[in-house]
Design an enzyme around this catalytic site. Sequence first.
Site, mmCIF file in Angstrom:
data_model
loop_
_atom_site.group_PDB
_atom_site.id
_atom_site.type_symbol
_atom_site.label_atom_id
_atom_site.label_comp_id
_atom_site.label_asym_id
_atom_site.label_seq_id
_atom_site.Cartn_x
_atom_site.Cartn_y
_atom_site.Cartn_z
ATOM 1 N N ASP A 1 -14.519 75.634 89.322
ATOM 2 C CA ASP A 1 -14.492 76.790 90.139
ATOM 3 C C ASP A 1 -16.174 77.978 89.878
ATOM 4 O O ASP A 1 -16.184 77.159 88.857
ATOM 5 C CB ASP A 1 -13.488 77.312 89.844
ATOM 6 C CG ASP A 1 -12.349 78.262 91.391
ATOM 7 O OD1 ASP A 1 -13.534 78.315 92.079
ATOM 8 O OD2 ASP A 1 -11.150 78.550 91.173
HETATM 9 C C1 BGC Z 1 -11.969 80.307 94.274
HETATM 10 C C2 BGC Z 1 -11.980 79.071 94.468
HETATM 11 C C3 BGC Z 1 -12.797 79.733 95.995
HETATM 12 C C4 BGC Z 1 -14.438 79.530 95.142
HETATM 13 C C5 BGC Z 1 -15.830 79.642 96.370
HETATM 14 C C6 BGC Z 1 -13.537 81.260 93.524
HETATM 15 O O1 BGC Z 1 -13.251 82.242 93.389
HETATM 16 O O2 BGC Z 1 -10.840 81.015 93.250
HETATM 17 O O3 BGC Z 1 -11.059 78.842 95.782
HETATM 18 O O4 BGC Z 1 -12.911 78.413 96.500
HETATM 19 O O5 BGC Z 1 -14.168 80.896 94.982
HETATM 20 O O6 BGC Z 1 -15.417 80.978 97.307
#
Ligand code: BGC
Length: 793
Positions: A326
Site C-alpha cells: 500500500d
Molecule cells: C489506500 C489504498 C489505495 C492507495 C493508492 C492508499 O492510501 O490505502 O486503498 O489503493 O492509497 O491510492
Amino acid sequence: MTIMRPALASLLRRTPFAATSAVLFVLSACTTTTGRTPAPLTTSGSTPTARVATGDGDRSAVRTPDARMERFVDSVLAGLTLEEKLGQLTQYRGQFGLTGPQTPEAGAVDIRAGRVGSFLGVVGAAVTREMQRVAVEESRAKIPVLFAHDVVHGFRTIFPVPLAEASSWDPAAVQRAARIAAAEGAANGLHWTFAPMVDIARDPRWGRVVEGSGEDPYLGSVMAAARVRGYQGNDLRDSLALIASVKHFVGYGAAEGGRDYNTTDIPARTLREIYLPPFQAAVNAGARSVMASFNEIDGVPMHANRALIDGVLRDRWGWDGILVSDYTGVMELLNHGIGGDTATVGRLALDAGIDVDMVSKIYFSYLPAEVRAGRLPLAAVDSAVRRVLRVKYEMGLFADPYHHSSEARERALTLSPAYVAEARDMARRSIVLLKNSGGALPLSKSLGTLAVIGTLADDARSALGNWAAVGRPEDAVTILAGIRQAVGSRTRILYAQGAPVDSADTTGFAQAVRIARQADAVVLVLGEHQDMSAEARNRASLDLPGVQLQLAQAVVATGKPVVVILENGRPLSIPWLADHVPAILETWYLGVQMGPAVADVLFGDANPGGKLPVSFPRTVGQVPVYYNHKNTGRPPDERERYTSKYLDVPWTPQWAFGHGLSYTTFAYEPPTLSATQLTMGDSVVVRVALTNTGTRAGDEVVQLYVRDDVGRVTRPVKMLRGFERVSLTPGERRTVSFTLRPRDLAFYDLDMRHVVEPGTFTVYVGGSSVDVREARFRVTGTTMVVPDRGLIP
Ligand code: BGC
C-alpha cells in the site's frame, strides 16, 4: 537504536476526491485417517478421527503453467541489471496531474533510466502513450510500464459506492458495473486498478466500510469474485481489461476502535473464517494482484508478514500474481517499529513477499546494496520481478505496449450514454427501503407541492461518493435535479438547505419549516457528505452529524408527511428517525445518476429491492454488532437480567443484516430439504417457495443461512451460505433452491483442521437474517477434513 523517521507527511497526499452451493464430498477422493491426538470427548481438546480429502488441498488459485511465457520472462530477466530489476519493483506516484496531456518530463527521466516499473495516478491515452514510448524506445531494457489507479466504483462514469452496490445483492449487475469501470479506465490508458476492496467491516466507525461489501464473508466473497471478473474480463490481453488488485490483505477492517490504520486483534480462527474468504474468492476468480494492508496482525505488520503473504496466499492457495504494497507501506514499517532502518525494512518487505514498493522508493534506493552485500538473496528479487513481468506479458504489453492508449477509444467510451444508463440501473438496484409505514412511499407524481429539504439533496459532489477516480461533480445529477426531472411541471418543488451537514448552524431551519408547511409532502435528505467516509475518515459517533436530527425534528413537527432519504457512507444510528418518520430510504452514494435513480424509486417507477450488507446499530455503544455472532453461554433475553444485553438499549440492531423492504410483499412457505438424514459427504438441496402477494412487480433477495448446532468449537448463530435476487410479478410464485455442500458446513476445529462434524444443522431461509423460516437436518458418520478452497471456490 536510532529510527529514521521518514518524511511521511510530505508523501501522504489526498485530494478530497482521492480520496449453494452443494454438500458434495467425493467419497473416493477421501481417505480415512486417525487423528493426531486421540483423546477423550471433552471440551478441552480431543481430536476425533477424520477422513481427509486428498488432491491439491487448499491450493485453489493454482494456474496452468505457460511454458512459452516462462521462457520469455526468463530471457527478459536475464538481460536486466540489478538496478533495472529493482526498477521493475518500484511504483511511482504520478507527478503530472491526472489527465495529461503534457509530456511528463520528470517521469520520463526515471523511465529512461529504468528506475520505475509502474505508475500510480497517471491517466489519459495521450500521456500514457508518450510515457510508454519512452519506456519501450528510450530505456535500455525496453520493458513497458504499467499505469495504475484506484478505479473503485467507476472511472469517469461514477457508479454507486461499493457498499451500495453490495446492497443490490446482485452479483451480475456488480460484475457489469466493474466491467464498465474497467473499460473506461483502460480506454484512458490504465492497466491496473487498486480494487476491489474486500475487507470485512464489523465496525461502522471505520471510514472505509464504504469501500467494501459489508460484514459478511459469503456476501463479500460473491461480490469480490464478481468484481474481479468484471475488471479483468475473460482475457487480460483485451484492451478494455484492467488487472484487479484485491485489497487490503488482510484484516484491515478490524482496526481497533474503528480508527483507520490501527492495530488489530484477530483470533486465528476468525482470520480464516471471516477475513480471509473474500481474498480467496478473489484470487480463485483470477485476480492477478493483491495489495497489502497497513495494519499489523498479532504483532507483525502486513508489509512484513511472510506467514500470511508467502505462507497463505502463495503457498497455501497457490496464487502467483503481483503483491503490491500500500501507499508508502514499506516505509511505514519504520513507524511500526520493525526493522529499525530503511534498508532493513526494504529487505523485510521483499522477503515477506511484497513485490512492488508503492511510492516509498526504498526498493530501488536501498536494495541493490543489500543484494551486493549478501544480505538479500538475488533469487528473492528475481522471483518478484518474474511476477511483474508475467503480468505485463499476460496483458499483451510486450506484443503491443500501446494497446490501452487509444485516444479514439477514450473519446468514444468516456461517459458514454450507454455507461451512464447502466450507472442509473445499478443505482436503482442498490437502494434499500428501510421503513415504509402505511405505504408512505412511493410518492405520487402529481402532488401539488413537494418540499425537498437538506444540503445533500443538492450536493453533486457527494452524490459521487469518495474514491470517485476522475469523476466530476458536473457529471452528476443531484437528488433535487432528479426529482425535478421526474415530476415535470405537474408538481411545484420547493427547496431549502435546512442545515449544513456537519456544523451547528440552525439559521436555515426557519426556511425549511416554512416550505414544509406549504407542501403536501416533504422529502428530507440527511446523512454525511462524501468526505466523511473512506480512508482516514473515521467517526467516533454514528449519529447524524451536525444539527440534522434537530432539523428533522423541526420538519416532522409540522405534521406534514415526511420521507427521509439517507445519503451516507456507513450505517448510522438513527433511532429517532426510525421511530418518528414513516418512510426511510437508504441510498448511500449512488454516483452520476443518483438523482434519477432516487426519483425512480421515490415515485414508484422502480421498486426497491436492495438489502443491507451491514447491520445498523441503534447506538455506537453497541458496536460491534453483526448478525453472525456467537450464542454465548447466556444468550440475550430481554426478560432475564443475567444474560448478554444492555440496560439502556435493546441488544438487537435497529435494522439487521439482510433487511430491506419492497413496495410489494412476499410470502414465504416453509423450506423443504432433499433429505433430513445425511451421510457425511452428502449434499442437501434446500427449496423454498415464495409468492409476490402485493400489487406491484418487485425483487426479493432470498437468503439462506445455516447453523451448526453443536461443534467442538462454538459456531455462529447463523452463517449466510446462499442468496438469490428474484423478480416476481404480482401473484407470481417461485421456488428457489440452494445446494449445501460440505464446504458450506465446515469450520476450523480445535486443531485448526477444516472439518465437517457429524450432528444437526439448522437451515434458515427468508428475506433477512432475522425474518426466516427454518428446517433441520442431521449428518451422520465420521468427522471429515475438507480442503479450504474458500466459500466460493
Ligand atoms: C489506500 C489504498 C489505495 C492507495 C493508492 C492508499 O492510501 O490505502 O486503498 O489503493 O492509497 O491510492
